[in-house]
Scaffold this motif. Sequence first.
Motif, PDB file in Angstrom:
ATOM      1  N   TYR A  81       0.861  -1.184   0.000  1.00  0.00           N
ATOM      2  CA  TYR A  81       0.000   0.000   0.000  1.00  0.00           C
ATOM      3  C   TYR A  81       0.893   1.227   0.000  1.00  0.00           C
ATOM      4  CZ  TYR A  81      -3.327   3.601   1.390  1.00  0.00           C
ATOM      5  OH  TYR A  81      -4.089   4.740   1.437  1.00  0.00           O
ATOM      6  N   VAL A  82       0.885   1.989  -1.086  1.00  0.00           N
ATOM      7  CA  VAL A  82       1.696   3.189  -1.208  1.00  0.00           C
ATOM      8  C   VAL A  82       0.881   4.387  -0.742  1.00  0.00           C
ATOM      9  CG1 VAL A  82       3.035   4.654  -2.753  1.00  0.00           C
ATOM     10  CG2 VAL A  82       2.960   2.176  -3.140  1.00  0.00           C
ATOM     11  N   HIS A  83       1.415   5.126   0.212  1.00  0.00           N
ATOM     12  CA  HIS A  83       0.732   6.316   0.718  1.00  0.00           C
ATOM     13  C   HIS A  83       0.868   7.465  -0.285  1.00  0.00           C
ATOM     14  CE1 HIS A  83       0.287   4.894   5.000  1.00  0.00           C
ATOM     15  NE2 HIS A  83       1.160   4.021   4.520  1.00  0.00           N
ATOM     16  N   GLY A  84      -0.205   8.232  -0.439  1.00  0.00           N
ATOM     17  CA  GLY A  84      -0.142   9.414  -1.291  1.00  0.00           C
ATOM     18  C   GLY A  84       0.025   9.118  -2.760  1.00  0.00           C
ATOM     19  N   GLU A  85      -0.695   8.117  -3.260  1.00  0.00           N
ATOM     20  CA  GLU A  85      -0.636   7.795  -4.692  1.00  0.00           C
ATOM     21  C   GLU A  85      -1.046   9.014  -5.530  1.00  0.00           C
ATOM     22  OE1 GLU A  85       0.535   5.203  -6.113  1.00  0.00           O
ATOM     23  OE2 GLU A  85      -0.188   3.304  -5.306  1.00  0.00           O
ATOM     24  N   GLY A  86      -0.533   9.081  -6.738  1.00  0.00           N
ATOM     25  CA  GLY A  86      -0.947  10.125  -7.667  1.00  0.00           C
ATOM     26  C   GLY A  86       0.190  11.005  -8.157  1.00  0.00           C
ATOM     27  N   ARG A  87       1.286  11.108  -7.375  1.00  0.00           N
ATOM     28  CA  ARG A  87       2.409  11.947  -7.787  1.00  0.00           C
ATOM     29  C   ARG A  87       3.154  11.294  -8.947  1.00  0.00           C
ATOM     30  NH1 ARG A  87       6.807  13.041  -3.345  1.00  0.00           N
ATOM     31  NH2 ARG A  87       5.305  14.621  -2.647  1.00  0.00           N
ATOM     32  N   GLN A  88       3.488  12.085  -9.940  1.00  0.00           N
ATOM     33  CA  GLN A  88       4.283  11.607 -11.068  1.00  0.00           C
ATOM     34  C   GLN A  88       5.649  12.285 -11.150  1.00  0.00           C
ATOM     35  OE1 GLN A  88       1.125  12.205 -14.175  1.00  0.00           O
ATOM     36  NE2 GLN A  88       1.588  10.082 -14.690  1.00  0.00           N
ATOM     37  N   ASN A  89       5.691  13.572 -10.839  1.00  0.00           N
ATOM     38  CA  ASN A  89       6.943  14.320 -10.902  1.00  0.00           C
ATOM     39  C   ASN A  89       7.621  14.321  -9.537  1.00  0.00           C
ATOM     40  OD1 ASN A  89       6.702  15.208 -13.681  1.00  0.00           O
ATOM     41  ND2 ASN A  89       5.054  16.539 -12.978  1.00  0.00           N
ATOM     42  N   TRP A  90       8.826  13.769  -9.492  1.00  0.00           N
ATOM     43  CA  TRP A  90       9.577  13.659  -8.245  1.00  0.00           C
ATOM     44  C   TRP A  90      10.823  14.538  -8.313  1.00  0.00           C
ATOM     45  CZ3 TRP A  90       8.416  10.350  -4.027  1.00  0.00           C
ATOM     46  CH2 TRP A  90       7.255   9.572  -4.207  1.00  0.00           C
ATOM     47  N   LYS A  91      11.149  15.145  -7.175  1.00  0.00           N
ATOM     48  CA  LYS A  91      12.374  15.935  -7.085  1.00  0.00           C
ATOM     49  C   LYS A  91      13.173  15.492  -5.861  1.00  0.00           C
ATOM     50  CE  LYS A  91      10.189  19.833  -4.661  1.00  0.00           C
ATOM     51  NZ  LYS A  91       8.867  19.212  -4.552  1.00  0.00           N
ATOM     52  N   ARG A  92      14.417  15.865  -5.831  1.00  0.00           N
ATOM     53  CA  ARG A  92      15.288  15.494  -4.721  1.00  0.00           C
ATOM     54  C   ARG A  92      14.685  15.958  -3.390  1.00  0.00           C
ATOM     55  NH1 ARG A  92      20.636  14.120  -3.768  1.00  0.00           N
ATOM     56  NH2 ARG A  92      21.517  14.947  -1.819  1.00  0.00           N
ATOM     57  N   GLY A  93      14.630  15.059  -2.421  1.00  0.00           N
ATOM     58  CA  GLY A  93      14.075  15.390  -1.107  1.00  0.00           C
ATOM     59  C   GLY A  93      12.642  14.955  -0.912  1.00  0.00           C
TER      60      GLY A  93
END
Length: 302
Positions: A81-93
């Motif tokens: 179970y991945v928390h906070g599904e929906g993000r596609q763009n990831w950045k450092r941190g």
Amino acid sequence: MFEFLQIITLRATYECQTGGRLPSYLGSTVRGVLGHCIHDFSCHYQDKKCLDCEKKEECLYVKSFSNTGGEAGAVNPYTLYVHGEGRQNWKRGDICIFDLTLFGTGAEQAYIYLDALQAAEQKGWGAERLSFRLMQVVDPDTGKVIYAGGKIWIRNLSPRPLQIMERNASYVSLFFDTPLRVVSGKKLFERLPFDMLLKFLMRRISLLTTTYTEFQLEWDEKRLLEQAKEVKTLSEYWREVPFKRYSMNQKEGKLELPSKTGWALYEGDLSMFVPILEVGKYLRIGKGATIGFGHYEVSYDR
């Protein structure tokens, strides 16, 4: 009722080290990374597919991560179970948090999965091979730390019996916050009457019990399903979710997994079904539980 089932949840927190894009539903990516790690640990025949390998019956990878057949089909002793599904763009941190829930013999061999969580730092995630650093692993149910800062508290890596509290209920609301794939005759469900929900939950519980415990589950399935037909669906809403994931077994490298998210509200004499609904929160319902599908929250009128 389900104390025979050993269970533990490993909540892993990672920090993104390189920016890029990942799929919005990250469960398939996470499963792929962990699978590669466990495969590296345990496989001595890297050039063979598991289905064709004569050592698959004794293989640690097959037993703990990718069951290729047998009495329970492809059912495996864990869910994601991945928390906070929906993000596609990831950045450092950026932070990625997911729960890896283990049960039966999987929970008893939790150290294998902990090794994979640590080794995942060395793997590139997704098509762009993003780098992630493991910050901590905790057991959210006990509040105990298992891994942090390079140190392991192995005594906290202990499964426990699954204890389900009974309660009376006349109304039950189920909210599916990850894709749901209830498939019958190769056709995705249109509606989810309570007896269909119960049928698929009971089947999954039975398969997992048979394969990953030594317990013989005895219940009157016919009677329970007959009583489930008396439960009414007061309201339900479903939205189709087109989903594709990478698969080396497909000609075009992609596997389509149409699914739905939504909710349903049921009314009836539901008290006898509460334990099954509660254990389903851990074991999930439908196909794709190992990539995060079939997760739901359940609420009662009392």
